[in-house]
Design a protein around this motif. Sequence first.
Motif, PDB file in Angstrom:
ATOM      1  N   ASP A  58      -8.131  -1.795   0.356  1.00 54.99           N
ATOM      2  CA  ASP A  58      -9.347  -2.533   0.705  1.00 54.99           C
ATOM      3  C   ASP A  58      -9.201  -3.179   2.081  1.00 54.99           C
ATOM      4  OD1 ASP A  58     -10.607  -1.853  -1.666  1.00 54.99           O
ATOM      5  OD2 ASP A  58     -10.151  -3.760  -2.657  1.00 54.99           O
ATOM      6  N   PHE A  59      -8.042  -3.745   2.343  1.00 52.04           N
ATOM      7  CA  PHE A  59      -7.779  -4.358   3.656  1.00 52.04           C
ATOM      8  C   PHE A  59      -7.924  -3.311   4.761  1.00 52.04           C
ATOM      9  CE2 PHE A  59      -4.750  -5.442   7.053  1.00 52.04           C
ATOM     10  CZ  PHE A  59      -5.229  -6.692   7.422  1.00 52.04           C
ATOM     11  N   VAL A  60      -7.374  -2.138   4.546  1.00 54.51           N
ATOM     12  CA  VAL A  60      -7.463  -1.060   5.536  1.00 54.51           C
ATOM     13  C   VAL A  60      -8.914  -0.631   5.728  1.00 54.51           C
ATOM     14  CG1 VAL A  60      -6.862   1.368   5.973  1.00 54.51           C
ATOM     15  CG2 VAL A  60      -5.110  -0.222   5.142  1.00 54.51           C
ATOM     16  N   LEU A  61      -9.651  -0.512   4.639  1.00 51.66           N
ATOM     17  CA  LEU A  61     -11.026  -0.015   4.711  1.00 51.66           C
ATOM     18  C   LEU A  61     -11.989  -1.009   5.346  1.00 51.66           C
ATOM     19  CD1 LEU A  61     -11.197   1.727   1.234  1.00 51.66           C
ATOM     20  CD2 LEU A  61     -11.098   2.831   3.479  1.00 51.66           C
ATOM     21  N   GLU A  62     -11.606  -2.273   5.442  1.00 51.23           N
ATOM     22  CA  GLU A  62     -12.476  -3.280   6.047  1.00 51.23           C
ATOM     23  C   GLU A  62     -12.500  -3.216   7.569  1.00 51.23           C
ATOM     24  OE1 GLU A  62     -11.259  -7.080   4.582  1.00 51.23           O
ATOM     25  OE2 GLU A  62     -11.947  -6.642   2.556  1.00 51.23           O
ATOM     26  N   ASP A  63     -11.586  -2.493   8.173  1.00 53.24           N
ATOM     27  CA  ASP A  63     -11.469  -2.469   9.637  1.00 53.24           C
ATOM     28  C   ASP A  63     -11.419  -1.005  10.092  1.00 53.24           C
ATOM     29  OD1 ASP A  63     -10.399  -2.363  12.269  1.00 53.24           O
ATOM     30  OD2 ASP A  63      -9.315  -4.243  11.973  1.00 53.24           O
ATOM     31  N   GLN A  64     -12.493  -0.550  10.710  1.00 51.49           N
ATOM     32  CA  GLN A  64     -12.602   0.858  11.110  1.00 51.49           C
ATOM     33  C   GLN A  64     -11.441   1.299  12.002  1.00 51.49           C
ATOM     34  OE1 GLN A  64     -14.898   2.995   9.962  1.00 51.49           O
ATOM     35  NE2 GLN A  64     -14.189   4.717  11.162  1.00 51.49           N
ATOM     36  N   LYS A  65     -11.074   0.452  12.964  1.00 55.01           N
ATOM     37  CA  LYS A  65      -9.981   0.794  13.874  1.00 55.01           C
ATOM     38  C   LYS A  65      -8.664   0.933  13.109  1.00 55.01           C
ATOM     39  CE  LYS A  65      -7.697  -0.813  18.061  1.00 55.01           C
ATOM     40  NZ  LYS A  65      -7.622  -1.875  19.059  1.00 55.01           N
ATOM     41  N   LEU A  66      -8.411   0.006  12.185  1.00 55.15           N
ATOM     42  CA  LEU A  66      -7.195   0.068  11.368  1.00 55.15           C
ATOM     43  C   LEU A  66      -7.233   1.295  10.455  1.00 55.15           C
ATOM     44  CD1 LEU A  66      -4.529  -1.176  10.423  1.00 55.15           C
ATOM     45  CD2 LEU A  66      -5.872  -2.601   8.838  1.00 55.15           C
ATOM     46  N   LEU A  67      -8.369   1.580   9.870  1.00 55.22           N
ATOM     47  CA  LEU A  67      -8.518   2.754   9.001  1.00 55.22           C
ATOM     48  C   LEU A  67      -8.149   4.028   9.747  1.00 55.22           C
ATOM     49  CD1 LEU A  67      -9.461   4.281   6.466  1.00 55.22           C
ATOM     50  CD2 LEU A  67     -11.810   4.068   7.339  1.00 55.22           C
ATOM     51  N   VAL A  68      -8.680   4.186  10.940  1.00 58.91           N
ATOM     52  CA  VAL A  68      -8.393   5.383  11.734  1.00 58.91           C
ATOM     53  C   VAL A  68      -6.911   5.433  12.102  1.00 58.91           C
ATOM     54  CG1 VAL A  68      -8.855   6.534  13.939  1.00 58.91           C
ATOM     55  CG2 VAL A  68     -10.754   5.635  12.566  1.00 58.91           C
ATOM     56  N   ALA A  69      -6.332   4.290  12.477  1.00 58.24           N
ATOM     57  CA  ALA A  69      -4.914   4.256  12.855  1.00 58.24           C
ATOM     58  C   ALA A  69      -4.013   4.605  11.671  1.00 58.24           C
ATOM     59  CB  ALA A  69      -4.554   2.884  13.410  1.00 58.24           C
ATOM     60  N   VAL A  70      -4.308   4.056  10.506  1.00 54.92           N
ATOM     61  CA  VAL A  70      -3.501   4.351   9.308  1.00 54.92           C
ATOM     62  C   VAL A  70      -3.663   5.813   8.915  1.00 54.92           C
ATOM     63  CG1 VAL A  70      -3.266   3.863   6.831  1.00 54.92           C
ATOM     64  CG2 VAL A  70      -3.430   1.975   8.469  1.00 54.92           C
ATOM     65  N   ALA A  71      -4.879   6.318   8.977  1.00 57.89           N
ATOM     66  CA  ALA A  71      -5.120   7.727   8.654  1.00 57.89           C
ATOM     67  C   ALA A  71      -4.371   8.643   9.623  1.00 57.89           C
ATOM     68  CB  ALA A  71      -6.620   8.026   8.670  1.00 57.89           C
ATOM     69  N   ASP A  72      -4.476   8.359  10.907  1.00 54.02           N
ATOM     70  CA  ASP A  72      -3.790   9.176  11.914  1.00 54.02           C
ATOM     71  C   ASP A  72      -2.275   9.150  11.720  1.00 54.02           C
ATOM     72  OD1 ASP A  72      -6.194   9.892  13.076  1.00 54.02           O
ATOM     73  OD2 ASP A  72      -5.984   8.539  14.797  1.00 54.02           O
ATOM     74  N   ALA A  73      -1.732   7.984  11.412  1.00 51.47           N
ATOM     75  CA  ALA A  73      -0.281   7.853  11.227  1.00 51.47           C
ATOM     76  C   ALA A  73       0.222   8.672  10.048  1.00 51.47           C
ATOM     77  CB  ALA A  73       0.092   6.385  11.042  1.00 51.47           C
ATOM     78  N   GLN A  74      -0.680   8.948   9.088  1.00 52.28           N
ATOM     79  CA  GLN A  74      -0.294   9.705   7.898  1.00 52.28           C
ATOM     80  C   GLN A  74      -0.839  11.127   7.907  1.00 52.28           C
ATOM     81  OE1 GLN A  74      -0.466   7.492   4.146  1.00 52.28           O
ATOM     82  NE2 GLN A  74      -1.174   5.747   5.344  1.00 52.28           N
ATOM     83  N   ASP A  75      -1.422  11.533   9.024  1.00 53.43           N
ATOM     84  CA  ASP A  75      -2.035  12.852   9.155  1.00 53.43           C
ATOM     85  C   ASP A  75      -3.083  13.078   8.060  1.00 53.43           C
ATOM     86  OD1 ASP A  75      -2.400  15.231  10.534  1.00 53.43           O
ATOM     87  OD2 ASP A  75      -0.946  16.330   9.307  1.00 53.43           O
ATOM     88  N   LEU A  76      -3.902  12.051   7.862  1.00 53.29           N
ATOM     89  CA  LEU A  76      -4.993  12.097   6.888  1.00 53.29           C
ATOM     90  C   LEU A  76      -6.304  11.872   7.616  1.00 53.29           C
ATOM     91  CD1 LEU A  76      -3.517   9.680   4.177  1.00 53.29           C
ATOM     92  CD2 LEU A  76      -3.528  12.187   4.097  1.00 53.29           C
TER      93      LEU A  76
END
Length: 106
Positions: A58-76
Amino acid sequence: MRSRSVNVPDAGTIAIAALSHFATDERVLSRFFALTGLDPSSLREAAGTRGFTAGVLDFVLEDQKLLVAVADAQDLSPQDIVEARQLLDKPAQDEDWPPRTSRDWA
């Protein structure tokens, strides 16, 4: 056992990787601790509680920039993280669903 799509990554795995990502950005980590009331010493205990994975996602999904960064870091894709979070809200599927009535217990 929880039923999930083969293509949707495990929410727990995503959450652990997200926490690792937070550790690389002091601003994000500080914000996470401030919003959750956790600190480095209480994080391990909290990780074993019900709802922790959902809270991290939920914390990740609240911040678009963080969501993209976490997704990119995991190749998702960001959508993979959204779907993994949604799966946490689905009831566990097992052989005893729907629940049996008390007459069936005897």
